[in-house]
Design a protein around this motif. Structure first.
Motif, PDB file in Angstrom:
ATOM      1  N   CYS A  16       5.791   1.536  10.776  1.00 10.66           N
ATOM      2  CA  CYS A  16       4.682   0.642  10.428  1.00 10.66           C
ATOM      3  C   CYS A  16       3.881   0.316  11.685  1.00 10.66           C
ATOM      4  O   CYS A  16       4.433  -0.192  12.662  1.00 10.66           O
ATOM      5  N   PHE A  26      -6.060  -2.241   9.545  1.00 11.57           N
ATOM      6  CA  PHE A  26      -5.412  -1.291   8.641  1.00 11.57           C
ATOM      7  C   PHE A  26      -4.035  -0.929   9.165  1.00 11.57           C
ATOM      8  O   PHE A  26      -3.731  -1.086  10.355  1.00 11.57           O
ATOM      9  N   LEU A  27      -3.205  -0.425   8.244  1.00 13.19           N
ATOM     10  CA  LEU A  27      -1.854   0.016   8.577  1.00 13.19           C
ATOM     11  C   LEU A  27      -1.778   1.535   8.546  1.00 13.19           C
ATOM     12  O   LEU A  27      -2.442   2.192   7.739  1.00 13.19           O
ATOM     13  N   ASP A  29       1.322   3.725   7.697  1.00 11.84           N
ATOM     14  CA  ASP A  29       2.675   3.626   7.133  1.00 11.84           C
ATOM     15  C   ASP A  29       3.090   2.176   6.878  1.00 11.84           C
ATOM     16  O   ASP A  29       2.596   1.236   7.512  1.00 11.84           O
ATOM     17  N   CYS A  30       4.001   2.044   5.938  1.00  9.82           N
ATOM     18  CA  CYS A  30       4.591   0.732   5.629  1.00  9.82           C
ATOM     19  C   CYS A  30       5.982   1.019   5.060  1.00  9.82           C
ATOM     20  O   CYS A  30       6.216   0.975   3.862  1.00  9.82           O
ATOM     21  N   ILE A  54      -5.394  -6.956   5.224  1.00 10.13           N
ATOM     22  CA  ILE A  54      -5.376  -5.525   5.514  1.00 10.13           C
ATOM     23  C   ILE A  54      -6.408  -4.826   4.629  1.00 10.13           C
ATOM     24  O   ILE A  54      -6.412  -4.992   3.406  1.00 10.13           O
ATOM     25  N   VAL A  57      -4.548   1.306   3.902  1.00 12.50           N
ATOM     26  CA  VAL A  57      -3.347   1.901   4.503  1.00 12.50           C
ATOM     27  C   VAL A  57      -3.540   3.408   4.563  1.00 12.50           C
ATOM     28  O   VAL A  57      -4.025   4.022   3.602  1.00 12.50           O
ATOM     29  N   SER A  67       7.113   4.804   3.441  1.00 10.21           N
ATOM     30  CA  SER A  67       6.326   4.276   2.315  1.00 10.21           C
ATOM     31  C   SER A  67       6.996   3.148   1.549  1.00 10.21           C
ATOM     32  O   SER A  67       6.359   2.513   0.702  1.00 10.21           O
ATOM     33  N   LEU A  70       5.500  -0.438   0.548  1.00 10.49           N
ATOM     34  CA  LEU A  70       4.153  -0.549  -0.025  1.00 10.49           C
ATOM     35  C   LEU A  70       4.115  -1.463  -1.261  1.00 10.49           C
ATOM     36  O   LEU A  70       3.201  -2.283  -1.385  1.00 10.49           O
ATOM     37  N   ILE A  82      -4.668   2.826  -0.626  1.00 11.48           N
ATOM     38  CA  ILE A  82      -3.614   3.513   0.132  1.00 11.48           C
ATOM     39  C   ILE A  82      -3.974   4.991   0.104  1.00 11.48           C
ATOM     40  O   ILE A  82      -3.955   5.630  -0.949  1.00 11.48           O
TER      41      ILE A  82
END
Length: 470
Positions: A16, A26-27, A29-30, A54, A57, A67, A70, A82
């Motif tokens: 992440c 923004f991200l 990965d999570c 956010i 993603v 993932s 999410l 995403i």
């Protein structure tokens, strides 16, 4: 601009990264933390940022350690898109509901065991996973897109699993673009099924994985011979079973490919192969639907399969009853089941029934994270606890890293050499500390790069990239 390292920092899971620009957050990965006694508690901790803030993603691939949080993110207020490759989108449709089912089942079991006292609720539910999937958008490889004004991005083939991507992203501030490259998980080149990782020529900031940053895989021909020897000796000499803990996505399909090809070539007596993972069954179907992502060798094998030549016996189990029936097979079976690190899923039942038997073998085809049951087994544990039972380990334990979907040290370094212009700053992530440090030193010594192995919570300020704060 700021880059926050919020996962996979000096560890292998929980990928992440948060990017903050003038008008964007923004991200990349999570992912879920996997392995160890603290994993569940860590996954339940609140995000160290406001999910509602956010904007979008970018997702490197579908594996749960990239993932798996999410649905938690969307439930906590994230409303943006995403972005992922189309194959990753298809796999998420299988993997996130499966993860939610595990979360609900584990929470119910723990509540019963603890009688409701201090039991954690499910991390998220099937409904949360379904809601999350409504926000997923598919973008083809090599197509540049703009998820927000001032940001451009592009997915490049990472060769790790179906749909896996290296992400190039340009963030423009004050009229000047900064290019960030996130390697995601890189595949081993010259391996069957998927294409080799795409070479990237330039970056201002590079975030690169290091799962195998301190070691080389065996020569692949030696790996094949090792696998043939394990199967032949276990099934046909000792009269036992081979149990293969494998990730449902990527690893299972590659193992099936090898078993199929070796049988077709007459190098392996026709084994009885059982895939005991509903998710792996669906992932295998999705893999067949994306032949455009296969390399030429894999496409030829698909044609061989269509002609029906020397096929091994192959069965995909669906119901719990069919899965339990496999435990009555005493010999001659290769049972491939998830999870890959043995911390959940049907594999634990097969280990419970086969670990105490000297005639059986457990074949680990890839990396086992610290704290997992798989890691304890390959480190030589004589007894393990499964479902509250003390199980003796008498089966032969084999770790065949040559089957790993991750690039080894040489492949990682060769990929890094592809940069025509070295990154101004490189961050080595997604590896245990020893692996990350070894690879960072290699990049410094052989390429002369500026390299950091960040801790969790480190923040990079750009363009003053030397100002790294805790």
């Amino acid at each position: 601009m700021k880059l926050h390292f919020l996962g996979a920092a000096r560890e292998v899971t929980g990928s992440c990264f948060l990017v903050e620009g003038l008008n964007v957050r923004f991200l990349v990965d999570c992912g879920m933390v996997q392995g160890g006694r603290t994993a569940a508690a860590r996954n339940h901790e609140p995000f160290p940022f406001d999910p509602a803030s956010i904007d979008f993603v970018l997702l490197t691939h579908a594996h749960i350690d990239h993932s798996g949080l999410l649905p938690k993110l969307t439930r906590a207020g994230f409303k943006g898109a995403i972005y992922a490759t189309p194959a990753t989108v298809d796999l998420l449709g299988v993997m996130l509901p499966d993860s939610a089912h595990i979360q609900e089942s584990d929470a119910k079991r723990n509540a019963q065991r603890l009688r409701g006292k201090d039991a954690l609720p499910p991390l998220y539910t099937l409904q949360d996973a379904s809601d999350c999937l409504q926000q997923v958008r598919g973008i083809e490889y090599d197509r540049e897109f703009a998820p927000r004004v001032g940001v451009r991005a592009r997915f490049r083939d990472a060769g790790h699993i179906l749909g896996s991507a290296i992400i190039e992203v340009w963030v423009t501030e004050y009229g000047y673009p900064t290019k960030l490259v996130f390697s995601g998980d890189l595949g081993q080149p010259a391996r069957p099924i998927l294409r080799d990782p795409t070479t990237i020529e330039d970056a201002d900031i590079l975030v690169i994985e290091s799962t195998y940053g301190n070691r080389q895989h065996k020569d692949f021909s030696a790996t094949e011979e090792e696998m043939i020897g394990i199967v032949e000796k276990t099934l046909f000499e000792r009269g036992g079973n081979v149990i293969v803990p494998a990730f449902a996505v990527g690893r299972t399909q590659e193992i099936l490919y090898h078993l199929h090809r070796l049988t077709c070539e007459g190098r392996l007596r026709q084994p009885k192969v059982f895939v005991d993972s509903p998710m792996a069954t669906q992932a295998t179907r999705i893999t067949r639907e994306h032949l455009e992502l296969f390399d030429e060798q894999a496409k030829r094998l698909v044609g061989w399969h269509a002609r029906g030549e020397n096929l091994p016996y192959l069965s995909f189990t669906a119901s719990a009853e069919e899965s339990m029936a496999l435990n009555r097979i005493r010999s001659g079976a290769i049972i491939i089941s998830a999870s890959g690190m043995c911390d959940a899923g049907r594999i634990r039942h097969h280990l419970r029934h086969n670990l105490p038997r000297r005639e059986c073998s457990i074949l680990f085809p890839g990396f086992q994270a610290q704290g997992t049951l798989g890691r304890r087994l390959i480190e030589g544990a004589e007894r393990v606890r499964i479902f509250g039972e003390d199980i003796p380990v008498r089966a032969a334990i084999h770790s065949v890293d040559g089957l790993s979907a991750h690039a080894d040290q040489k492949a990682l370094l060769d990929w890094a050499r592809g940069f025509v212009q070295p990154p101004a700053q490189t961050f080595v992530v997604h590896g245990e500390l020893s692996a990350a440090q070894a690879f960072a030193e290699l990049l410094q010594q052989q390429l002369g790069w500026q390299v950091t192995v960040p801790e969790y919570g480190h923040v990079l300020r750009w363009p003053d990239f030397l100002a790294v704060e805790r």
